[in-house]
Design an enzyme around this catalytic site. Structure first.
Site, PDB file in Angstrom:
ATOM      1  N   GLU A 263      -5.533   4.057 -10.063  1.00 42.19           N
ATOM      2  CA  GLU A 263      -5.419   4.916  -8.876  1.00 42.19           C
ATOM      3  C   GLU A 263      -5.777   6.371  -9.198  1.00 42.19           C
ATOM      4  O   GLU A 263      -5.207   7.310  -8.646  1.00 42.19           O
ATOM      5  CB  GLU A 263      -4.030   4.800  -8.252  1.00 42.19           C
ATOM      6  N   GLU A 374      -3.205  -5.726  -7.883  1.00 44.33           N
ATOM      7  CA  GLU A 374      -1.810  -5.854  -7.469  1.00 44.33           C
ATOM      8  C   GLU A 374      -1.760  -6.456  -6.067  1.00 44.33           C
ATOM      9  O   GLU A 374      -2.494  -6.014  -5.168  1.00 44.33           O
ATOM     10  CB  GLU A 374      -1.104  -4.493  -7.396  1.00 44.33           C
TER      11      GLU A 374
END
Length: 459
Positions: A263, A374
Site C-alpha cells: 500500500e 488480502e
C-alpha cells in the site's frame, strides 16, 4: 487496514509502521477479546530441548600397600619339632585355602562374563528398538522434533494462500521467536502450501524459513520488504539486509518471490490529499518505489537467484509505471471496507479483482501476474473507533464462515491466486487502530481455531 474517505472505491488496510508494536495507554486493550464464542486459552508450545551436563570424574587410585615378609629372620632360632609340624600342617591348609579361593574367583568371573554378554545383547536389542521407535514415533510425541507434530482434523489444506505476520514482529519490541513461528507454520501448513509476509523487520524472513526447514512441511513464502516513503530508504535498506541474510542462510527453495511495498502508493497519495494513483502524487510515489524494486532485483541477481519481484497495494491504487517493472502485483480486495453485504461479498470480490486489477495488468506490455493479496471477513470489533454504520453486515464468525463457503472453492476453481486474510487475530491493531482491525484471523491471538468449518477443495 484503515478507513479512508467515503469517496474511495474501497477502503483498505492501514499501513504497517515500524513502531506499531509500541503499547497504547488506551484502556481498550484491557477489553480486547478475540471472539465471544471462544474461551481465551494459551497455545501449546513444544518445550525447549533438554541440555546434557558433562561431569568430570577424577579417578584417584590409592598407593599399593606395602607387603611384609611373614617368615622369620634367617638369624632367628628354629622352633622345636611340634612347631615345625604345626607350620607344615598350617602351610597345607593355607595352600588349599588359596587354591579354593582361586577356584571360587574363577567361577565368579565366568558367571560375571556370561551375565555381561547376556545383558549386553539385551541392552543392544533394547537400544535398537528404542531408536526405531523414536524415528517412527506417533505424531506429537517428540517435543524436540518440530516435524513430528499432531495434526488438527478440523484443518483442511483448501486455501490457495494465507497472509501472515508473526505476532511480535513490530519494531522496536520484536517479541517474536522461532518457537512461536514453528507453531504457526505447523498450523498454516495444514491449511495451505503458500503464505506471504509483509516485511522483514524483527528477523521475520529468517524465522519463517528456519521454521519451514525445521518442520519439513510443504510450505513456501513470498518474502516482503515494507519500505517507508518518508525516511529516504532507511527502512528499505534495513529490511533488504534481513532478506539477504535469510536467503544466504536458508536458501531459496521455499521462496516464491520478494514483494517490495505494501500500500505504498495508497499511503503516499492519501497523505498528499489525492486519490489518483497515476496523478502527480502517484508519480512521485512511483519515483521512490521503482528504484527499490530494481535494487531488489539486482540484489537477487548478484546472489545468483532468479526470483520474481512484485509489489502489493490497495486494489484501486496501482500505479501503471510501478506495475510495468514488476513480475507480479498483489491487490488488497476487501468487501467489508467497500460496504458490501456478506451475501454479495464473494461475488463482488471476484468481479472487482478481475475488472480492476487483472484488466489493468493485461493492458500493460509486461502483463504481470496478479494475486489477491488480502481478502476475508472480520469476526469482531472493539469499542475503540467503533463505527455502527461500518458495513451493512455484522463482523462475526458466522459471516466469516459464509464468506469462506462462497469464496474459497470458487476462487480455486477459477484459478484465482489469493491470500486469505489472515492467519490469526492481531491484538496490537485493535489497540492502535480500533474497530475491526484486530479481528480478521482464522485463529484467535492465542492460536485457537475459531468455530469454523473449512470446505474440502483443491487449492
Amino acid at each position: 487496514m484503515r478507513h479512508g474517505d467515503e469517496d474511495y472505491l474501497m477502503r483498505q488496510v492501514g499501513p504497517y509502521h515500524d513502531n506499531a508494536g509500541v503499547s497504547s495507554p488506551d484502556p481498550d486493550l484491557n477489553r480486547y477479546y478475540d471472539d465471544p464464542t471462544n474461551t481465551s486459552q494459551t497455545g501449546n508450545h513444544a518445550p525447549s530441548p533438554f541440555h546434557q551436563s558433562n561431569t568430570n570424574l577424577n579417578n584417584m587410585p590409592s598407593d599399593p600397600a606395602d607387603y611384609q615378609n611373614l617368615e622369620g629372620s634367617a638369624s632367628a632360632p628354629r622352633s622345636n619339632a611340634w612347631l615345625e609340624r604345626s607350620q607344615t600342617s598350617s602351610g597345607k591348609r593355607s595352600k588349599w585355602i588359596v587354591i579354593g579361593s582361586f577356584l571360587t574367583l574363577a567361577v565368579l568371573v565366568a558367571v560375571g562374563i556370561t551375565l555381561g554378554v547376556v545383558l549386553g545383547k539385551k541392552n543392544s536389542s533394547n537400544s535398537s528398538t528404542s531408536g526405531s521407535s523414536s524415528s517412527g514415533a506417533p505424531p506429537g510425541t517428540n517435543p524436540n522434533d518440530p516435524s513430528n507434530f499432531q495434526k488438527n482434523p478440523a484443518l483442511v489444506q483448501s486455501f490457495y494462500g494465507i497472509a501472515y505476520t508473526p505476532l511480535g514482529s513490530q519494531l522496536p519490541d520484536c517479541g517474536n521467536s522461532l518457537a512461536e513461528v514453528i507453531e504457526d507454520v505447523q498450523l498454516m501448513s495444514q491449511l495451505t502450501t503458500r503464505i506471504r509476509i509483509y516485511g522483514a523487520d524483527c528477523n521475520q524472513s529468517s524465522l519463517v524459513l528456519a521454521a519451514i526447514q525445521e518442520t519439513k512441511v510443504n510450505l513456501s513464502v513470498y518474502l516482503g520488504n515494507y519500505p517507508d516513503p518518508t525516511d529516504n530508504g532507511t527502512a528499505y535498506e534495513r529490511q533488504k539486509g534481513e532478506i539477504q541474510t535469510a536467503l544466504q542462510t536458508y536458501g531459496a527453495d521455499h521462496v516464491l518471490g520478494v514483494t517490495v511495498g505494501n500500500e505504498f502508493i495508497l499511503d503516499y497519495i492519501t497523505q498528499a490529499g489525492q486519490t489518483d494513483p497515476n496523478g502527480s502524487a502517484g508519480q512521485a510515489a512511483a519515483a521512490i518505489l521503482i528504484p527499490f524494486i530494481n535494487d531488489t532485483r539486482a540484489m537477487l541477481s548478484e546472489m545468483g537467484l532468479n526470483l520474481p519481484v512484485g509489489t502489493a497495494d490497495a486494489g484501486s491504487y496501482f500505479n501503471n509505471d510501478v506495475l510495468e517493472v514488476v513480475d507480479y502485483g498483489m491487490a488488497n480486495v476487501h468487501p467489508w471496507f467497500a460496504n458490501v453485504s456478506i451475501d454479495d461479498a464473494a461475488a463482488w470480490t471476484a468481479e472487482f479483482f478481475e475488472s480492476t486489477d487483472v484488466s489493468l495488468a493485461q493492458s500493460l506490455t509486461n502483463k504481470p501476474n496478479m494475486f489477491i493479496a488480502e481478502t476475508g471477513w472480520p469476526t469482531n470489533t472493539s469499542t475503540f473507533n467503533y463505527n455502527p454504520n461500518d458495513g451493512p453486515s455484522l463482523a462475526s464468525v458466522a459471516n466469516l464462515q459464509y464468506f469462506i463457503d462462497t469464496f474459497v472453492c470458487q476462487a480455486n476453481q477459477n484459478g484465482t491466486g489469493y491470500f486469505f486474510f489472515e492467519y490469526c487475530d492481531e491484538p496490537w491493531k485493535a489497540v492502535q487502530y480500533g474497530g475491526v482491525e484486530g479481528y480478521w484471523g482464522l485463529f484467535d491471538s492465542n492460536k485457537i481455531f475459531k468455530n469454523l468449518t473449512i470446505p474440502t477443495c483443491s487449492s
